[in-house]
Scaffold this motif. Structure first.
Motif, PDB file in Angstrom:
ATOM      1  N   ARG A   8       0.845  -1.201   0.000  1.00  0.00           N
ATOM      2  CA  ARG A   8       0.000   0.000   0.000  1.00  0.00           C
ATOM      3  C   ARG A   8       0.883   1.255   0.000  1.00  0.00           C
ATOM      4  O   ARG A   8       0.655   2.185  -0.787  1.00  0.00           O
ATOM      5  N   ASN A   9       1.862   1.291   0.873  1.00  0.00           N
ATOM      6  CA  ASN A   9       2.749   2.458   0.946  1.00  0.00           C
ATOM      7  C   ASN A   9       3.534   2.658  -0.337  1.00  0.00           C
ATOM      8  O   ASN A   9       3.735   3.788  -0.781  1.00  0.00           O
ATOM      9  N   ALA A  10       3.977   1.567  -0.942  1.00  0.00           N
ATOM     10  CA  ALA A  10       4.720   1.658  -2.198  1.00  0.00           C
ATOM     11  C   ALA A  10       3.840   2.233  -3.309  1.00  0.00           C
ATOM     12  O   ALA A  10       4.280   3.089  -4.088  1.00  0.00           O
ATOM     13  N   ILE A  11       2.604   1.786  -3.363  1.00  0.00           N
ATOM     14  CA  ILE A  11       1.673   2.292  -4.375  1.00  0.00           C
ATOM     15  C   ILE A  11       1.425   3.776  -4.152  1.00  0.00           C
ATOM     16  O   ILE A  11       1.486   4.579  -5.099  1.00  0.00           O
ATOM     17  N   LEU A  12       1.148   4.154  -2.905  1.00  0.00           N
ATOM     18  CA  LEU A  12       0.916   5.568  -2.602  1.00  0.00           C
ATOM     19  C   LEU A  12       2.143   6.415  -2.931  1.00  0.00           C
ATOM     20  O   LEU A  12       2.018   7.521  -3.471  1.00  0.00           O
ATOM     21  N   HIS A  13       3.314   5.904  -2.633  1.00  0.00           N
ATOM     22  CA  HIS A  13       4.552   6.621  -2.936  1.00  0.00           C
ATOM     23  C   HIS A  13       4.709   6.827  -4.449  1.00  0.00           C
ATOM     24  O   HIS A  13       5.128   7.895  -4.900  1.00  0.00           O
ATOM     25  N   ASN A  14       4.357   5.794  -5.218  1.00  0.00           N
ATOM     26  CA  ASN A  14       4.515   5.865  -6.680  1.00  0.00           C
ATOM     27  C   ASN A  14       3.595   6.888  -7.336  1.00  0.00           C
ATOM     28  O   ASN A  14       3.931   7.412  -8.400  1.00  0.00           O
ATOM     29  N   VAL A  15       2.448   7.164  -6.741  1.00  0.00           N
ATOM     30  CA  VAL A  15       1.511   8.094  -7.371  1.00  0.00           C
ATOM     31  C   VAL A  15       1.408   9.441  -6.649  1.00  0.00           C
ATOM     32  O   VAL A  15       0.756  10.355  -7.156  1.00  0.00           O
ATOM     33  N   SER A  16       2.032   9.571  -5.502  1.00  0.00           N
ATOM     34  CA  SER A  16       1.993  10.835  -4.771  1.00  0.00           C
ATOM     35  C   SER A  16       2.578  11.948  -5.629  1.00  0.00           C
ATOM     36  O   SER A  16       3.626  11.780  -6.249  1.00  0.00           O
ATOM     37  N   GLY A  17       1.882  13.052  -5.675  1.00  0.00           N
ATOM     38  CA  GLY A  17       2.351  14.194  -6.447  1.00  0.00           C
ATOM     39  C   GLY A  17       1.996  14.134  -7.918  1.00  0.00           C
ATOM     40  O   GLY A  17       2.306  15.065  -8.663  1.00  0.00           O
ATOM     41  N   ASN A  18       1.353  13.054  -8.370  1.00  0.00           N
ATOM     42  CA  ASN A  18       0.957  12.963  -9.768  1.00  0.00           C
ATOM     43  C   ASN A  18      -0.166  13.950 -10.068  1.00  0.00           C
ATOM     44  O   ASN A  18      -1.001  14.226  -9.218  1.00  0.00           O
ATOM     45  N   SER A  19      -0.165  14.441 -11.291  1.00  0.00           N
ATOM     46  CA  SER A  19      -1.236  15.325 -11.746  1.00  0.00           C
ATOM     47  C   SER A  19      -2.494  14.509 -12.016  1.00  0.00           C
ATOM     48  O   SER A  19      -2.444  13.273 -12.069  1.00  0.00           O
ATOM     49  N   GLN A  20      -3.598  15.191 -12.222  1.00  0.00           N
ATOM     50  CA  GLN A  20      -4.839  14.502 -12.556  1.00  0.00           C
ATOM     51  C   GLN A  20      -4.684  13.696 -13.844  1.00  0.00           C
ATOM     52  O   GLN A  20      -5.187  12.567 -13.937  1.00  0.00           O
ATOM     53  N   ASP A  21      -3.995  14.265 -14.833  1.00  0.00           N
ATOM     54  CA  ASP A  21      -3.785  13.548 -16.097  1.00  0.00           C
ATOM     55  C   ASP A  21      -2.965  12.276 -15.880  1.00  0.00           C
ATOM     56  O   ASP A  21      -3.263  11.228 -16.458  1.00  0.00           O
ATOM     57  N   GLU A  22      -1.941  12.367 -15.041  1.00  0.00           N
ATOM     58  CA  GLU A  22      -1.114  11.190 -14.755  1.00  0.00           C
ATOM     59  C   GLU A  22      -1.915  10.129 -14.005  1.00  0.00           C
ATOM     60  O   GLU A  22      -1.786   8.930 -14.289  1.00  0.00           O
ATOM     61  N   LEU A  23      -2.727  10.563 -13.048  1.00  0.00           N
ATOM     62  CA  LEU A  23      -3.562   9.614 -12.316  1.00  0.00           C
ATOM     63  C   LEU A  23      -4.571   8.947 -13.248  1.00  0.00           C
ATOM     64  O   LEU A  23      -4.774   7.730 -13.179  1.00  0.00           O
ATOM     65  N   LYS A  24      -5.166   9.738 -14.129  1.00  0.00           N
ATOM     66  CA  LYS A  24      -6.111   9.174 -15.101  1.00  0.00           C
ATOM     67  C   LYS A  24      -5.408   8.151 -15.985  1.00  0.00           C
ATOM     68  O   LYS A  24      -5.940   7.058 -16.227  1.00  0.00           O
ATOM     69  N   ASP A  25      -4.230   8.488 -16.479  1.00  0.00           N
ATOM     70  CA  ASP A  25      -3.474   7.562 -17.320  1.00  0.00           C
ATOM     71  C   ASP A  25      -3.178   6.262 -16.577  1.00  0.00           C
ATOM     72  O   ASP A  25      -3.267   5.177 -17.159  1.00  0.00           O
ATOM     73  N   THR A  26      -2.833   6.361 -15.314  1.00  0.00           N
ATOM     74  CA  THR A  26      -2.556   5.183 -14.500  1.00  0.00           C
ATOM     75  C   THR A  26      -3.791   4.300 -14.396  1.00  0.00           C
ATOM     76  O   THR A  26      -3.729   3.079 -14.579  1.00  0.00           O
ATOM     77  N   ILE A  27      -4.928   4.912 -14.128  1.00  0.00           N
ATOM     78  CA  ILE A  27      -6.180   4.163 -13.981  1.00  0.00           C
ATOM     79  C   ILE A  27      -6.599   3.536 -15.304  1.00  0.00           C
ATOM     80  O   ILE A  27      -6.908   2.342 -15.366  1.00  0.00           O
ATOM     81  N   VAL A  28      -6.585   4.320 -16.368  1.00  0.00           N
ATOM     82  CA  VAL A  28      -6.997   3.818 -17.682  1.00  0.00           C
ATOM     83  C   VAL A  28      -6.077   2.687 -18.127  1.00  0.00           C
ATOM     84  O   VAL A  28      -6.545   1.650 -18.613  1.00  0.00           O
ATOM     85  N   ASP A  29      -4.782   2.862 -17.938  1.00  0.00           N
ATOM     86  CA  ASP A  29      -3.822   1.824 -18.324  1.00  0.00           C
ATOM     87  C   ASP A  29      -4.072   0.533 -17.548  1.00  0.00           C
ATOM     88  O   ASP A  29      -4.060  -0.557 -18.120  1.00  0.00           O
TER      89      ASP A  29
END
Length: 68
Positions: A6-27
């Motif tokens: 859980r912490n590793a996942i949160l660390h990997n996406v912390s600070g990401n923009s909305q576009d980056e988060l969307k790309d992560t989810i869509v991918d």
């Protein structure tokens, strides 16, 4: 779920923009790989914890409708 994961996942996406988060989810959804499910679960946990009761109700309605 292992808290280190859980912490590793949160660390990997912390600070990401909305576009980056969307790309992560869509991918994650488009690839359909089982290994992406924990990450989506952690992201959903963040959404759930930061949502109002009204938003939670809307999510549950959306989920219920999507499963019919």
């Amino acid at each position: 779920m292992n808290l280190n994961l859980r912490n590793a996942i949160l660390h990997n996406v912390s600070g990401n923009s909305q576009d980056e988060l969307k790309d992560t989810i869509v991918d994650a959804i488009q690839t359909g790989e089982e290994k992406m499910l924990p990450g989506l679960g952690v992201l959903f946990e963040v959404i759930w914890q930061n949502s109002s009761e009204t938003e939670k109700k809307e999510m549950l309605e959306t989920l219920e409708n999507g499963l019919q």
